[in-house]
Design a protein around this motif. Sequence first.
Motif, PDB file in Angstrom:
ATOM      1  N   ASN A 216      -2.596  50.131   7.507  1.00  0.00           N
ATOM      2  CA  ASN A 216      -3.387  50.277   8.726  1.00  0.00           C
ATOM      3  C   ASN A 216      -4.247  49.054   8.993  1.00  0.00           C
TER       4      ASN A 216
ATOM      5  N   SER B 133      -0.382  54.418  10.413  1.00  0.00           N
ATOM      6  CA  SER B 133      -0.691  55.720  10.996  1.00  0.00           C
ATOM      7  C   SER B 133      -0.232  55.768  12.450  1.00  0.00           C
TER       8      SER B 133
ATOM      9  N   GLN C 191      -6.593  64.168  10.188  1.00  0.00           N
ATOM     10  CA  GLN C 191      -6.988  63.154  11.164  1.00  0.00           C
ATOM     11  C   GLN C 191      -6.931  61.767  10.534  1.00  0.00           C
TER      12      GLN C 191
ATOM     13  N   ARG D   5     -16.589  54.999  17.864  1.00  0.00           N
ATOM     14  CA  ARG D   5     -15.296  54.556  17.311  1.00  0.00           C
ATOM     15  C   ARG D   5     -15.233  53.028  17.179  1.00  0.00           C
TER      16      ARG D   5
ATOM     17  N   ASP E  67     -16.328  64.538  19.599  1.00  0.00           N
ATOM     18  CA  ASP E  67     -15.960  63.153  19.286  1.00  0.00           C
ATOM     19  C   ASP E  67     -16.676  62.163  20.207  1.00  0.00           C
TER      20      ASP E  67
ATOM     21  N   TRP F 138      -6.085  69.781  14.599  1.00  0.00           N
ATOM     22  CA  TRP F 138      -5.475  69.123  13.445  1.00  0.00           C
ATOM     23  C   TRP F 138      -4.774  70.071  12.482  1.00  0.00           C
TER      24      TRP F 138
ATOM     25  N   ALA G  85      -1.274  57.058  15.203  1.00  0.00           N
ATOM     26  CA  ALA G  85      -2.239  56.911  16.298  1.00  0.00           C
ATOM     27  C   ALA G  85      -3.289  55.859  15.993  1.00  0.00           C
ATOM     28  N   LEU G  86      -2.931  54.858  15.213  1.00  0.00           N
ATOM     29  CA  LEU G  86      -3.880  53.791  14.898  1.00  0.00           C
ATOM     30  C   LEU G  86      -4.316  53.086  16.173  1.00  0.00           C
ATOM     31  N   ALA G  87      -5.615  52.841  16.308  1.00  0.00           N
ATOM     32  CA  ALA G  87      -6.150  52.197  17.503  1.00  0.00           C
ATOM     33  C   ALA G  87      -5.673  50.751  17.605  1.00  0.00           C
TER      34      ALA G  87
ATOM     35  N   HIS H  92      -3.339  60.594  10.350  1.00  0.00           N
ATOM     36  CA  HIS H  92      -2.702  60.363  11.648  1.00  0.00           C
ATOM     37  C   HIS H  92      -3.302  59.161  12.390  1.00  0.00           C
ATOM     38  N   GLU H  93      -4.608  58.984  12.290  1.00  0.00           N
ATOM     39  CA  GLU H  93      -5.281  57.946  13.071  1.00  0.00           C
ATOM     40  C   GLU H  93      -5.717  56.737  12.246  1.00  0.00           C
TER      41      GLU H  93
ATOM     42  N   TRP I  78      -8.431  56.831  10.765  1.00  0.00           N
ATOM     43  CA  TRP I  78      -9.866  56.927  11.071  1.00  0.00           C
ATOM     44  C   TRP I  78     -10.270  58.378  10.926  1.00  0.00           C
TER      45      TRP I  78
END
Length: 457
Positions: free
Chosen positions: A49, A192, A323, A232, A228, A408, A194-196, A326-327, A329
């Motif tokens: 990541n 991941s 979470q 971030r 949320d 989730w 849904a990594l930003a 998947h992210e 984060w």
Amino acid sequence: MRVRIVLFTSDLRVHDHPPLRAALNAADAVVPLFVRDRGITATGFPAPNREAFLADCLRDLDEGLRERGGRLVVRSGDVVDEVAKVVSETDARAVHLASGVSAYARRREDRLRDVLEGLGCDLVVHDAVVTCVPPGAVTPAGRDHFAVFTPYHRHWSQHGTRAVVRAPQTVTVPDAVGSEDLPAREDVSGVSPALAEGGERAGRARLTAWLRSGIAGYEDGHDDLAGDVTSRLSPDLHFGTVSPVEAVQRARAAGGPGAEAFVRQLAWRDFHHQVLAARPDAAHDNYRSQDDRWRSEQAAAQEIEAWRQGLTGYPIVDAAMRQLRHEGWMHNRGRLLTACFLTKTLYVDWRVGARHFMDLLVDADVANNQLNWQWMAGTGTDSRPNRVLNPVTQAKRYDPDGAYVRRWVPELAELSGAAIHEPWKLTGLDRAAFDYPDPLLDLSDGLARFKRARGLD
């Protein structure tokens, strides 16, 4: 031609970048250099990541420099050797670098200084690039660092911040300096889903959008798991695509209780950096020993794996762990709950959890990851080292209608309201309808074991 080198590390931006500005002011040309350091690679720190996010950051940094007539030079190898090569290629008179706090960063600075001295080249280290206030800038009487956050925050707030440095209009790079190809996110496996997106543009956009529409509700909502409303920005702060100094100043300009709460979180970040700067062994050793006799990884292997996979039987813990996977984060309240569950309910060494977070968190750095884990395990700076967060109570408080868990842990989505936090209370066919594990252990049993281990019973 007077040439200076800017060695980028955790400061991958052109806005508010004191080393870049200082180098440009002193030279006709600069070499913006990033070294893919094999010393860091050997530690296992560049997890997928962070490698993917880094690739975004480097490409965006290169684009930002090209818009100003420059470019990013990327090399791979030993960082000191690679910097020395560029010095020899360009006859650079100085290398500019943001100061770091880890033991590795300190050794890197020392090695660079020694090698560059032999080449007739200066090393110029800049403070307040990665943090708002330099570690050691505020200290209690007779000590080299603050061990308690509240007095640190009071002194930190009074210290103030340096002025924000404007981004350069022009960057000139010597033509002859060669570079490797830039890395690409798509070349990294195991990322991941849904990594930003990484990079200065994305980070500044996140900061601007959040200051415009999110910060006002931060004080009241920062623990709301489903809401949320956190910024971030932690990955951007970790990679330095957003300046912490600029973030503080823009938040203070926005004003209000939400801004004050956000700035306090940035002070926490600086607090951990100053602790690690003074006690570098806290990256792997207890800051304050509680004489714990942690369960061995072998004895707790099944429970550890269930925790990693989000299958503990406690929905709020499992939601946060999913979470994370998947992210790359996790919400801050989720970090507290999952860390407390591992260290105090399962009584597993905090280093096991810190290692897993390092494997997945895009924002994981040594100061914040390790010291936050110690804070929750009770071996760090927490003044209440034996506090235990009950995941059910916490879930009902911070996810009252179960929206976060429903997102989730979809296998429980049909359960309504707060009942989703205690699925084990269902019986018979009602319980059999949900493909979800029973709790690994009763919370009271975990608490009793923890109290016995700490001599609190």
